[in-house]
Enzyme design. Structure first.
Site, short mmCIF file in Angstrom:
data_model
loop_
_atom_site.label_atom_id
_atom_site.label_comp_id
_atom_site.label_asym_id
_atom_site.label_seq_id
_atom_site.Cartn_x
_atom_site.Cartn_y
_atom_site.Cartn_z
N SER A 119 -23.63 -65.20 -27.10
CA SER A 119 -24.37 -66.30 -27.12
C SER A 119 -23.65 -67.63 -27.04
CB SER A 119 -25.50 -66.24 -28.28
OG SER A 119 -26.34 -67.11 -28.29
N HIS A 177 -32.42 -67.05 -26.35
CA HIS A 177 -32.55 -65.79 -25.26
C HIS A 177 -33.87 -65.30 -25.14
CE1 HIS A 177 -28.42 -66.46 -25.28
NE2 HIS A 177 -28.28 -66.35 -26.65
#
Length: 184
Positions: free
Chosen positions: A8, A112
């Protein structure tokens, strides 16, 4: 040989470590990403870590009719869901009834997933002003699991989409292993 990967936000750090952009650019991009993710105070969703295989989780989501995204495929038996906070709350109850261990993550938004779409434009704009140099070693992408493109424009585009796409960490680790990485 050496290779880089980050999970991430960590993908920005991995790109910096591989020499794609300098520390000043890393700090600038980090600030823009953080500010964009904070948003306007409206519900940007939540995330839930679940101890279950991808197949088990897909089945549970379908059977419970949960409108959630499997946002992070972190390990064979650990996945993270993203979605609206009310839907995450519904999932917590459903998984408890199924004896699936689930933990709410302390995050600002449903990373996400499509819920972070408003953050993508300011981050993409910041990326346009970022010089991308050649990498000292491959950086594996959260989205594709494959090394980042060498071309700066394609690398910017991939990083610009990363925030709104699932993290395919299992695929990334498997690709690194396939390409010869043995120490992680």
């Amino acid at each position: 040989g050496a290779a880089f990967a980050g999970h991430s936000y960590g993908e920005l750090v991995a790109l910096h470590a591989a020499g794609r952009f300098d520390a000043d650019q890393l700090h600038r991009l980090s600030a823009v990403r953080g500010k964009a993710m904070k948003g306007d105070g409206s519900d940007r969703g939540s995330m839930l870590a679940v101890q279950a295989s991808f197949a088990q989780l897909e089945k549970a989501l379908a059977e419970e009719k949960l409108e959630l995204v499997i946002a992070n495929r972190n390990a064979p038996e650990q996945n993270v869901l993203s979605g609206a906070t009310a839907e995450i709350s519904r999932a917590e109850k459903a998984f408890a009834a199924r004896s699936l261990r689930a933990v709410r993550l302390p995050v600002a938004a449903a990373f996400h997933s499509a819920l972070v779409a408003p953050a993508l434009a300011p981050f993409a704009a910041a990326l346009k002003k970022t010089e991308f140099a050649a990498a000292s070693a491959p950086v594996y992408s959260n989205q594709s699991g494959e090394p980042y493109p060498a071309q700066p424009a394609k690398a910017r585009e991939a990083l610009g989409r990363q925030l709104g796409e699932p993290v395919e960490f299992v695929k990334l680790i498997e690709a690194m292993h396939r390409d010869g990485a043995r120490t992680f």
